[in-house]
Scaffold this motif. Structure first.
Motif, PDB file in Angstrom:
ATOM      1  N   GLY A  97      21.640 -14.064  15.863  1.00  0.00           N
ATOM      2  CA  GLY A  97      22.012 -12.817  15.198  1.00  0.00           C
ATOM      3  C   GLY A  97      21.743 -11.560  16.005  1.00  0.00           C
ATOM      4  N   TYR A  98      21.006 -11.679  17.092  1.00  0.00           N
ATOM      5  CA  TYR A  98      20.760 -10.504  17.944  1.00  0.00           C
ATOM      6  C   TYR A  98      21.924 -10.275  18.913  1.00  0.00           C
ATOM      7  CZ  TYR A  98      16.193  -9.610  16.007  1.00  0.00           C
ATOM      8  OH  TYR A  98      15.181  -9.271  15.144  1.00  0.00           O
ATOM      9  N   ASP A  99      23.048 -10.907  18.587  1.00  0.00           N
ATOM     10  CA  ASP A  99      24.286 -10.718  19.336  1.00  0.00           C
ATOM     11  C   ASP A  99      25.365 -10.468  18.285  1.00  0.00           C
ATOM     12  OD1 ASP A  99      23.508 -13.410  18.606  1.00  0.00           O
ATOM     13  OD2 ASP A  99      25.245 -14.199  19.687  1.00  0.00           O
ATOM     14  N   LEU A 134      18.542  -3.084  13.611  1.00  0.00           N
ATOM     15  CA  LEU A 134      19.701  -2.431  14.219  1.00  0.00           C
ATOM     16  C   LEU A 134      19.716  -2.823  15.700  1.00  0.00           C
ATOM     17  CD1 LEU A 134      21.987  -0.317  13.613  1.00  0.00           C
ATOM     18  CD2 LEU A 134      20.440   1.378  14.591  1.00  0.00           C
ATOM     19  N   VAL A 135      20.697  -3.640  16.056  1.00  0.00           N
ATOM     20  CA  VAL A 135      20.719  -4.213  17.412  1.00  0.00           C
ATOM     21  C   VAL A 135      21.802  -3.502  18.208  1.00  0.00           C
ATOM     22  CG1 VAL A 135      20.767  -6.363  18.714  1.00  0.00           C
ATOM     23  CG2 VAL A 135      20.179  -6.399  16.283  1.00  0.00           C
ATOM     24  N   VAL A 136      21.417  -2.416  18.871  1.00  0.00           N
ATOM     25  CA  VAL A 136      22.449  -1.611  19.527  1.00  0.00           C
ATOM     26  C   VAL A 136      22.127  -1.279  20.988  1.00  0.00           C
ATOM     27  CG1 VAL A 136      23.500  -0.648  17.444  1.00  0.00           C
ATOM     28  CG2 VAL A 136      21.462   0.439  18.396  1.00  0.00           C
ATOM     29  N   LEU A 177      16.245 -10.956  30.957  1.00  0.00           N
ATOM     30  CA  LEU A 177      15.178 -11.731  30.320  1.00  0.00           C
ATOM     31  C   LEU A 177      15.627 -13.138  29.961  1.00  0.00           C
ATOM     32  CD1 LEU A 177      14.398  -8.592  28.669  1.00  0.00           C
ATOM     33  CD2 LEU A 177      12.461 -10.103  28.728  1.00  0.00           C
ATOM     34  N   PHE A 178      16.867 -13.282  29.513  1.00  0.00           N
ATOM     35  CA  PHE A 178      17.279 -14.576  28.960  1.00  0.00           C
ATOM     36  C   PHE A 178      18.207 -15.366  29.868  1.00  0.00           C
ATOM     37  CE2 PHE A 178      16.966 -12.987  24.232  1.00  0.00           C
ATOM     38  CZ  PHE A 178      15.613 -12.802  24.415  1.00  0.00           C
ATOM     39  N   ASP A 179      18.730 -14.743  30.926  1.00  0.00           N
ATOM     40  CA  ASP A 179      19.725 -15.443  31.747  1.00  0.00           C
ATOM     41  C   ASP A 179      19.093 -16.616  32.486  1.00  0.00           C
ATOM     42  OD1 ASP A 179      22.587 -15.102  32.914  1.00  0.00           O
ATOM     43  OD2 ASP A 179      21.308 -15.538  34.636  1.00  0.00           O
ATOM     44  N   TYR A 198      20.911  -7.199  29.906  1.00  0.00           N
ATOM     45  CA  TYR A 198      19.450  -7.353  30.051  1.00  0.00           C
ATOM     46  C   TYR A 198      18.973  -8.617  29.329  1.00  0.00           C
ATOM     47  CZ  TYR A 198      18.472  -2.623  31.933  1.00  0.00           C
ATOM     48  OH  TYR A 198      18.367  -1.507  32.705  1.00  0.00           O
ATOM     49  N   PHE A 199      19.753  -9.058  28.330  1.00  0.00           N
ATOM     50  CA  PHE A 199      19.361 -10.284  27.618  1.00  0.00           C
ATOM     51  C   PHE A 199      20.339 -11.389  28.039  1.00  0.00           C
ATOM     52  CE2 PHE A 199      17.327  -6.768  25.498  1.00  0.00           C
ATOM     53  CZ  PHE A 199      16.055  -7.260  25.301  1.00  0.00           C
ATOM     54  N   SER A 200      20.962 -12.125  27.118  1.00  0.00           N
ATOM     55  CA  SER A 200      21.791 -13.241  27.587  1.00  0.00           C
ATOM     56  C   SER A 200      23.176 -12.760  28.027  1.00  0.00           C
ATOM     57  CB  SER A 200      21.908 -14.303  26.489  1.00  0.00           C
ATOM     58  OG  SER A 200      23.024 -14.032  25.664  1.00  0.00           O
ATOM     59  N   ASP A 235      16.122  -2.443  17.549  1.00  0.00           N
ATOM     60  CA  ASP A 235      15.859  -3.563  18.448  1.00  0.00           C
ATOM     61  C   ASP A 235      15.976  -3.148  19.911  1.00  0.00           C
ATOM     62  OD1 ASP A 235      15.731  -6.581  18.841  1.00  0.00           O
ATOM     63  OD2 ASP A 235      17.582  -6.106  19.896  1.00  0.00           O
ATOM     64  N   ALA A 236      14.983  -3.494  20.700  1.00  0.00           N
ATOM     65  CA  ALA A 236      15.007  -3.300  22.159  1.00  0.00           C
ATOM     66  C   ALA A 236      15.462  -1.906  22.561  1.00  0.00           C
ATOM     67  CB  ALA A 236      15.920  -4.343  22.804  1.00  0.00           C
ATOM     68  N   PHE A 237      15.228  -0.922  21.703  1.00  0.00           N
ATOM     69  CA  PHE A 237      15.857   0.374  21.932  1.00  0.00           C
ATOM     70  C   PHE A 237      15.287   1.135  23.123  1.00  0.00           C
ATOM     71  CE2 PHE A 237      17.455   4.616  21.294  1.00  0.00           C
ATOM     72  CZ  PHE A 237      18.780   4.329  21.017  1.00  0.00           C
ATOM     73  N   ALA A 288      10.786   1.638  16.145  1.00  0.00           N
ATOM     74  CA  ALA A 288      11.375   1.109  17.375  1.00  0.00           C
ATOM     75  C   ALA A 288      10.584  -0.078  17.861  1.00  0.00           C
ATOM     76  CB  ALA A 288      11.374   2.173  18.459  1.00  0.00           C
ATOM     77  N   GLU A 289      11.297  -1.047  18.379  1.00  0.00           N
ATOM     78  CA  GLU A 289      10.631  -2.142  19.070  1.00  0.00           C
ATOM     79  C   GLU A 289      10.313  -1.644  20.465  1.00  0.00           C
ATOM     80  OE1 GLU A 289      11.319  -6.754  20.431  1.00  0.00           O
ATOM     81  OE2 GLU A 289      12.967  -5.353  20.563  1.00  0.00           O
ATOM     82  N   GLY A 290       9.037  -1.604  20.790  1.00  0.00           N
ATOM     83  CA  GLY A 290       8.624  -1.112  22.106  1.00  0.00           C
ATOM     84  C   GLY A 290       8.233   0.343  22.012  1.00  0.00           C
ATOM     85  N   GLY A 445       7.494 -19.879  15.629  1.00  0.00           N
ATOM     86  CA  GLY A 445       7.462 -19.024  14.442  1.00  0.00           C
ATOM     87  C   GLY A 445       8.749 -19.105  13.637  1.00  0.00           C
ATOM     88  N   ARG A 446       9.655 -19.981  14.046  1.00  0.00           N
ATOM     89  CA  ARG A 446      10.969 -20.000  13.397  1.00  0.00           C
ATOM     90  C   ARG A 446      11.247 -21.285  12.626  1.00  0.00           C
ATOM     91  NH1 ARG A 446      14.631 -17.107  18.190  1.00  0.00           N
ATOM     92  NH2 ARG A 446      13.446 -15.153  18.164  1.00  0.00           N
ATOM     93  N   THR A 447      10.277 -22.168  12.527  1.00  0.00           N
ATOM     94  CA  THR A 447      10.505 -23.393  11.745  1.00  0.00           C
ATOM     95  C   THR A 447      10.619 -22.988  10.269  1.00  0.00           C
ATOM     96  OG1 THR A 447       8.143 -23.814  11.525  1.00  0.00           O
ATOM     97  CG2 THR A 447       9.253 -24.875  13.387  1.00  0.00           C
TER      98      THR A 447
HETATM   99  C1  GLC Z   1      14.353  -8.154  20.521  1.00  0.00           C
HETATM  100  C2  GLC Z   1      14.355  -9.139  19.375  1.00  0.00           C
HETATM  101  C3  GLC Z   1      14.563 -10.504  19.936  1.00  0.00           C
HETATM  102  C4  GLC Z   1      15.902 -10.543  20.620  1.00  0.00           C
HETATM  103  C5  GLC Z   1      16.006  -9.449  21.668  1.00  0.00           C
HETATM  104  C6  GLC Z   1      17.416  -9.240  22.091  1.00  0.00           C
HETATM  105  O1  GLC Z   1      13.311  -8.345  21.377  1.00  0.00           O
HETATM  106  O2  GLC Z   1      13.174  -9.018  18.645  1.00  0.00           O
HETATM  107  O3  GLC Z   1      14.480 -11.505  18.968  1.00  0.00           O
HETATM  108  O4  GLC Z   1      16.092 -11.782  21.220  1.00  0.00           O
HETATM  109  O5  GLC Z   1      15.579  -8.193  21.170  1.00  0.00           O
HETATM  110  O6  GLC Z   1      18.155  -8.653  21.068  1.00  0.00           O
END
Ligand code: GLC
Length: 580
Positions: A97-99, A134-136, A177-179, A198-200, A235-237, A288-290, A445-447
């Motif tokens: 969902g973060y995509d 809010l994932v922007v 981070l995720f690649d 920056y992520f996948s 998110d990740a703002f 904000a995250e971060g 933490g996701r089970t």
């Molecule tokens: C944040 C979210 C994380 C997500 C990442 C990319 O760190 O908390 O779950 O994978 O951003 O959106």
């Protein structure tokens, strides 16, 4: 536009705030200066729901909104007054969902907009506010903007993302981070160009330097606030602003990439614009995250006179736990430092776990059956008695533990799976990697939430998208609900204690017995009230030397049925005293 009334769990009458029947006078000490500093989001207890794993209503093995609706009475029974929901927007689910592929629709797995409306109504009827993720910083590569953007160099959406034409050669490296190769530039042959992620690879970064992107986001925010939601978690703002010349970064920058990625010029202007356009027009909270790279960064994000956000959460505290253990002195030092820096201005978030972390009790406490319940309650006591807004992750109220996965096939998290592949590619010691992953993977933490002793812990009648923890027959909500001394009922009691006692929200924090390497002790003071909190972080008895007279102290809560009276603490004992 909806202008909401500040309601808290009380009412505002001619400037006098009544909370839970208590008449609250303005705090006098160093902390908040006057009534106007009191805010519902400071007094809130935020409960985070990971929708994919909370409750499945239709047997497809994936949690959903109807599942949450069926558990609203449970959420209310906790006493929490804000829910933060991880993303529920349309998404191909590369990163759960973060995509996001459509910011104005609900993910099919989770239900429909009608379900959303019913869920929100049900929350509000129960006095619970809703904060949405809010994932922007990025969208999904399946978002219409990106499809258009990648289609042609001349697309009106081209500048919605960061492109680097390959005619200019390869752009200077950026860490992802995720690649699977940790390369944040992905080549796309359609237009012979690289895009930044920056992520996948399926999470291309949006170009915040483009005013059209900003306007799109503000419109999306208004869409949801007009529906009645009560806030946003950004998110990740901190990474949203970028130096679009993409200069070469020094060798080894990826080891401290936040230093180079976070808080780039422009970020504060974007937040001020967001505040002016959206946040300031509604009674909504923002977090904000971060929190950037320094206390200055953190203050600039959240100080009221900056007109940006209400809160940010920093990672320094949550990052302390390590597989080999951690120093309690260090833990005390970090949280005391953050408190002192925000004692006069700004506001903190307090958390030790979320969906990006392994389980609270497994990381910071002791998940051995002998200590699991007490240590989990002790950590809960910490979170609920610090100054700042507590964020509490679903399942921690039961003391749910790490998943115990030993096979990579059991993991679902893209970040974990890609890292596994990466480590394999570079010939790493995979046994060591699996050991580390068992301690730290986000999947811990996701089970699924453990509701009862039925098949799949009562989470689903289908096959769960991720395995249920084997211990669900002993750790579950149904059992704990009936046991007055369970972690669940302890959580309910301490949430109430916090809500009934503004001293736990606003009171001045003072560390006592500073050099004690095992016990964390501190006081909270507001007007004529003084509380002392003693937390034994060890699995052996320890003594706290607070230097305070406990002879007349009243025990408000203790995680043992026979509370300590003299500062001698049993393993992982936690006690809150009222001194005055
Ligand atoms: C944040 C979210 C994380 C997500 C990442 C990319 O760190 O908390 O779950 O994978 O951003 O959106």
């Amino acid at each position: 536009m909806i202008m909401k009334k500040i309601t808290l769990s009380g009412v505002i009458i001619a400037g006098i705030l009544l909370v839970s029947g208590l008449s609250c006078r303005a705090p006098k000490n160093d902390q908040t200066k006057d009534m106007t500093d009191r805010k519902w989001w400071k007094e809130a207890v935020v409960y985070q729901i990971y929708p994919r794993s909370f409750m499945d209503s239709d047997g497809d093995g994936i949690g959903d909104l109807k599942g949450i609706i069926s558990k609203l009475d449970y959420i209310q029974s906790l006493g929490v007054n804000v829910v933060w929901l991880n993303p529920i927007y349309s998404s191909p689910n590369d990163d759960n969902g973060y995509d996001v592929s459509d910011y104005r629709n609900i993910m099919k797995d989770f239900g429909t907009m009608a379900d959303f409306d019913a869920m929100l109504k049900g929350m509000h009827e129960r006095g619970i506010k809703l904060v949405m993720d809010l994932v922007v910083n990025h969208s999904s590569d399946e978002h219409e903007w990106f499809k258009q953007s990648r289609s042609s160099r001349n697309s009106p959406y081209r500048n919605y993302y960061h492109w680097w034409n390959a005619d200019k050669g390869k752009p200077s490296p950026r860490y992802s981070l995720f690649d699977v190769n940790h390369d944040a530039w992905m080549y796309d042959s359609t237009t012979n160009a690289y895009y930044l992620h920056y992520f996948s690879r399926k999470q291309p970064d949006l170009n915040w330097e483009n005013p059209k992107v900003r306007q799109e986001v503000f419109d999306i925010m208004k869409f949801w606030v007009d529906k009645g939601i009560d806030g946003f978690r950004l998110d990740a703002f901190q990474f949203a602003a970028k130096d679009t010349t993409f200069p070469v970064l020094p060798q080894g920058y990826e080891k401290e990439f936040t230093k180079y990625y976070a808080m780039q010029p422009g970020l504060h202007e974007y937040l001020k614009e967001m505040n002016k356009e959206v946040l300031s027009k509604y009674d909504v909270m923002s977090v904000a995250e971060g929190a950037g790279n320094s206390f200055k960064d953190a203050h600039e994000l959240v100080d009221a006179d900056r007109n940006e956000l209400n809160m940010a959460y920093a990672f320094e505290g949550v990052d302390i736990a390590k597989p080999e253990g951690y120093s309690v002195l260090h833990f005390k030092e970090v949280f005391s430092k953050w408190d002192s820096v925000f004692a006069q201005k700004g506001w903190l978030s307090i958390f030790l776990a979320n969906h990006d972390q392994a389980r609270l009790v497994s990381r910071f406490g002791n998940d051995d059956p002998k200590f699991r319940e007490v240590s989990s309650k002790m950590l809960t006591t910490f979170i609920m008695t610090m100054r700042g807004t507590p964020y509490y992750y679903n399942g921690d109220e039961l003391g749910m533990t790490n998943a115990g996965f030993t096979d990579i096939k059991d993991y679902r998290d893209k970040a974990t799976l890609n890292e596994y592949q990466h480590q394999k590619n570079i010939g790493a010691n995979m046994a060591e990697f699996m050991k580390q992953t068992a301690f730290s993977s986000r999947d811990n933490g996701r089970t699924p939430f453990q509701w009862n002793s039925n098949a799949n812990a009562g989470f689903t009648i289908g096959t769960p998208w991720i395995k249920v923890n084997n211990n669900y027959k002993t750790i579950n909500e149904a059992i704990q609900d009936k046991d007055p001394n369970s972690p669940l009922n302890y959580f309910r009691r301490i949430v109430k204690l916090r809500k009934d006692n503004p001293v736990l929200v606003y009171g001045k924090y003072t560390l006592v017995d500073k050099s004690n390497p095992d016990v964390y002790a501190y006081t909270r003071e507001l007007d004529s009230r003084k509380f002392l909190i003693l937390l034994n972080f060890r699995s052996e008895a320890r003594t706290a030397n607070s230097g305070l007279d406990l002879s007349k102290a009243k025990v408000l809560i203790d995680n043992y049925t026979e509370p300590t009276t003299d500062g001698k603490l049993k393993p992982f004992e936690a006690v809150v005293y009222q001194l005055e």
